[in-house]
Scaffold this motif. Structure first.
Motif, mmCIF file in Angstrom:
data_model
loop_
_atom_site.group_PDB
_atom_site.id
_atom_site.type_symbol
_atom_site.label_atom_id
_atom_site.label_comp_id
_atom_site.label_asym_id
_atom_site.label_seq_id
_atom_site.Cartn_x
_atom_site.Cartn_y
_atom_site.Cartn_z
ATOM 1 N N ASP A 190 -36.972 30.048 -18.028
ATOM 2 C CA ASP A 190 -38.227 29.359 -18.338
ATOM 3 C C ASP A 190 -38.641 29.696 -19.764
ATOM 4 N N VAL A 191 -39.341 28.767 -20.383
ATOM 5 C CA VAL A 191 -39.928 29.021 -21.693
ATOM 6 C C VAL A 191 -41.425 29.197 -21.516
ATOM 7 N N TYR A 192 -41.944 30.262 -22.107
ATOM 8 C CA TYR A 192 -43.386 30.467 -22.134
ATOM 9 C C TYR A 192 -43.838 30.650 -23.571
ATOM 10 N N TYR A 193 -45.040 30.217 -23.834
ATOM 11 C CA TYR A 193 -45.677 30.556 -25.101
ATOM 12 C C TYR A 193 -46.790 31.544 -24.816
ATOM 13 N N TYR A 194 -46.909 32.525 -25.703
ATOM 14 C CA TYR A 194 -48.029 33.454 -25.623
ATOM 15 C C TYR A 194 -48.959 33.182 -26.786
ATOM 16 N N THR A 195 -50.229 33.002 -26.460
ATOM 17 C CA THR A 195 -51.230 32.720 -27.478
ATOM 18 C C THR A 195 -51.508 33.997 -28.281
ATOM 19 N N PRO A 196 -52.215 33.869 -29.416
ATOM 20 C CA PRO A 196 -52.580 35.083 -30.163
ATOM 21 C C PRO A 196 -53.363 36.075 -29.311
ATOM 22 N N SER A 197 -54.090 35.581 -28.334
ATOM 23 C CA SER A 197 -54.823 36.497 -27.454
ATOM 24 C C SER A 197 -53.997 36.869 -26.219
ATOM 25 N N ASN A 198 -52.695 36.580 -26.287
ATOM 26 C CA ASN A 198 -51.737 37.027 -25.271
ATOM 27 C C ASN A 198 -51.883 36.331 -23.923
ATOM 28 N N LYS A 199 -52.399 35.131 -23.935
ATOM 29 C CA LYS A 199 -52.408 34.364 -22.698
ATOM 30 C C LYS A 199 -51.113 33.574 -22.599
ATOM 31 N N ARG A 200 -50.567 33.537 -21.400
ATOM 32 C CA ARG A 200 -49.291 32.873 -21.193
ATOM 33 C C ARG A 200 -49.483 31.416 -20.811
ATOM 34 N N LEU A 201 -48.782 30.530 -21.517
ATOM 35 C CA LEU A 201 -48.862 29.100 -21.234
ATOM 36 C C LEU A 201 -47.481 28.598 -20.857
ATOM 37 N N ARG A 202 -47.423 27.689 -19.912
ATOM 38 C CA ARG A 202 -46.106 27.311 -19.393
ATOM 39 C C ARG A 202 -45.808 25.822 -19.408
ATOM 40 N N SER A 203 -46.619 25.042 -20.048
ATOM 41 C CA SER A 203 -46.301 23.616 -20.211
ATOM 42 C C SER A 203 -47.120 23.062 -21.371
ATOM 43 N N THR A 204 -46.712 21.896 -21.833
ATOM 44 C CA THR A 204 -47.452 21.291 -22.944
ATOM 45 C C THR A 204 -48.870 20.925 -22.525
ATOM 46 N N THR A 205 -49.040 20.559 -21.279
ATOM 47 C CA THR A 205 -50.403 20.241 -20.846
ATOM 48 C C THR A 205 -51.281 21.495 -20.869
ATOM 49 N N GLU A 206 -50.688 22.631 -20.527
ATOM 50 C CA GLU A 206 -51.470 23.867 -20.611
ATOM 51 C C GLU A 206 -51.806 24.209 -22.058
ATOM 52 N N VAL A 207 -50.862 23.959 -22.950
ATOM 53 C CA VAL A 207 -51.114 24.205 -24.373
ATOM 54 C C VAL A 207 -52.248 23.305 -24.859
ATOM 55 N N GLN A 208 -52.127 22.037 -24.481
ATOM 56 C CA GLN A 208 -53.144 21.059 -24.876
ATOM 57 C C GLN A 208 -54.538 21.492 -24.417
ATOM 58 N N ARG A 209 -54.608 21.883 -23.173
ATOM 59 C CA ARG A 209 -55.891 22.293 -22.618
ATOM 60 C C ARG A 209 -56.404 23.546 -23.321
ATOM 61 N N TYR A 210 -55.492 24.477 -23.550
ATOM 62 C CA TYR A 210 -55.890 25.721 -24.198
ATOM 63 C C TYR A 210 -56.456 25.467 -25.593
ATOM 64 N N LEU A 211 -55.760 24.596 -26.343
ATOM 65 C CA LEU A 211 -56.226 24.310 -27.703
ATOM 66 C C LEU A 211 -57.585 23.625 -27.682
ATOM 67 N N ARG A 212 -57.785 22.778 -26.672
ATOM 68 C CA ARG A 212 -59.052 22.074 -26.565
ATOM 69 C C ARG A 212 -60.175 23.058 -26.241
ATOM 70 N N GLU A 213 -59.851 24.031 -25.402
ATOM 71 C CA GLU A 213 -60.894 24.967 -24.966
ATOM 72 C C GLU A 213 -61.075 26.161 -25.902
ATOM 73 N N HIS A 214 -60.136 26.314 -26.831
ATOM 74 C CA HIS A 214 -60.234 27.424 -27.778
ATOM 75 C C HIS A 214 -60.070 26.908 -29.207
ATOM 76 N N PRO A 215 -61.055 26.147 -29.672
ATOM 77 C CA PRO A 215 -60.933 25.529 -31.007
ATOM 78 C C PRO A 215 -60.737 26.564 -32.112
ATOM 79 N N ASN A 216 -61.241 27.774 -31.887
ATOM 80 C CA ASN A 216 -61.075 28.799 -32.932
ATOM 81 C C ASN A 216 -59.617 29.217 -33.112
ATOM 82 N N GLU A 217 -58.818 29.047 -32.068
ATOM 83 C CA GLU A 217 -57.401 29.382 -32.175
ATOM 84 C C GLU A 217 -56.546 28.139 -32.450
ATOM 85 N N ALA A 218 -57.195 26.995 -32.495
ATOM 86 C CA ALA A 218 -56.439 25.743 -32.627
ATOM 87 C C ALA A 218 -56.316 25.286 -34.073
ATOM 88 N N ASP A 219 -56.939 26.037 -34.955
ATOM 89 C CA ASP A 219 -56.914 25.624 -36.360
ATOM 90 C C ASP A 219 -55.484 25.632 -36.903
#
Length: 242
Positions: free
Chosen positions: A175-204
DNA sequence: GCCACCGGTGGC
DNA sequence: GCCACCGGTGGC
């Protein structure tokens, strides 16, 4: 000056296949050989110390990824293997070259199609390297190989892209996972999308195009050689194998 | 209760 | 048939 291959001379399909040689080498049963924590790993056969290669080991993984401190185990108590080394095949001589770090590997992989890998690209780490130096590693039955998709973008700064090998080989091997700068694990593009939407400070400066959840293709070493030979025959008959 | 891991499945 | 996505669950 590095020799360059002329991509225009190759049929697009052949060109694609000939550039597929960015590969992980996966250690399948390396659980008996975990180096002591903090011990630099110098286990790569046939390399001398001058090469100063850092091989990607489970110990390195825990240090650089911050995701695991112990080898993970599944219910049956089996230890999941992890990526031991990264290797890329030279587009000129077809020898395998170990890449000194995961980050460097990601850098090469990101532009593999436009910038085919050549031995001399490792000059910075190995001044003596060239296509005349013997191959770094040879399929010998001890490892599993997985073919990467070329041109996977590097993760955004402070994000990490992790390939997690499964302990039990069921429906898929990794499996491929992405870890955000705050170390949250994301496992799909939809999760990434949602995360970026909910964390605009990390989406810059971060966008979805920088993420890819493609897992590499697992191949047996035997198939790897057949695959390599076939592509060579298709593309460049006159080249000799390493 | 959390979360890492794995299997199932729906869409293509 | 493949693969992206995510739900379930077992271990902690």
């Amino acid at each position: 000056m590095d020799p360059e291959i002329n991509l225009q001379d190759l049929h697009p399909k052949k060109r694609w296949r000939s550039e597929l040689y960015a590969q992980f080498v996966l250690a399948w049963q390396n659980n008996n050989q975990l180096p002591a924590e903090g011990t630099p790993e110098k286990n790569v056969n046939s390399l001398d110390d001058n090469h100063q290669l850092a091989v990607y080991t489970p110990a390195d993984a825990s240090a650089s990824d911050g995701t695991v401190t112990q080898p993970p185990q599944n219910q049956a108590g089996r230890i999941a293997p992890s990526v031991e080394a990264y290797t890329v095949q030279c587009s000129l001589c077809y020898k395998w070259r170990l890449i000194p770090s995961k980050e460097k590997f990601e850098e090469i992989r990101e532009h593999l199609i436009e910038q085919p890998f050549v031995c001399r690209a490792l000059y910075q780490w190995r001044p003596q390297i060239s296509c005349t130096v013997k191959t770094d590693l040879q399929p010998d039955g001890s490892k599993l190989w997985a073919i990467e998709t070329p041109n996977i973008p590097r993760p955004p700064p402070r994000w990490k892209r992790i390939l997690k090998i499964r302990a039990s080989q069921g429906t898929r091997f990794a499996d491929v996972y992405y870890y955000t700068p705050s170390n949250k694990r994301l496992r799909s593009t939809t999760e990434v999308q949602r995360y970026l939407r909910e964390h605009p400070n990390e989406a810059d400066g971060v966008d979805l195009g920088q993420f890819s959840f493609k897992i590499p293709l697992l191949v047996k070493e035997k198939s790897l050689e057949e695959h390599t030979t076939r592509v060579l025959q298709d593309g460049r008959k006159r080249r000799r194998m390493p």
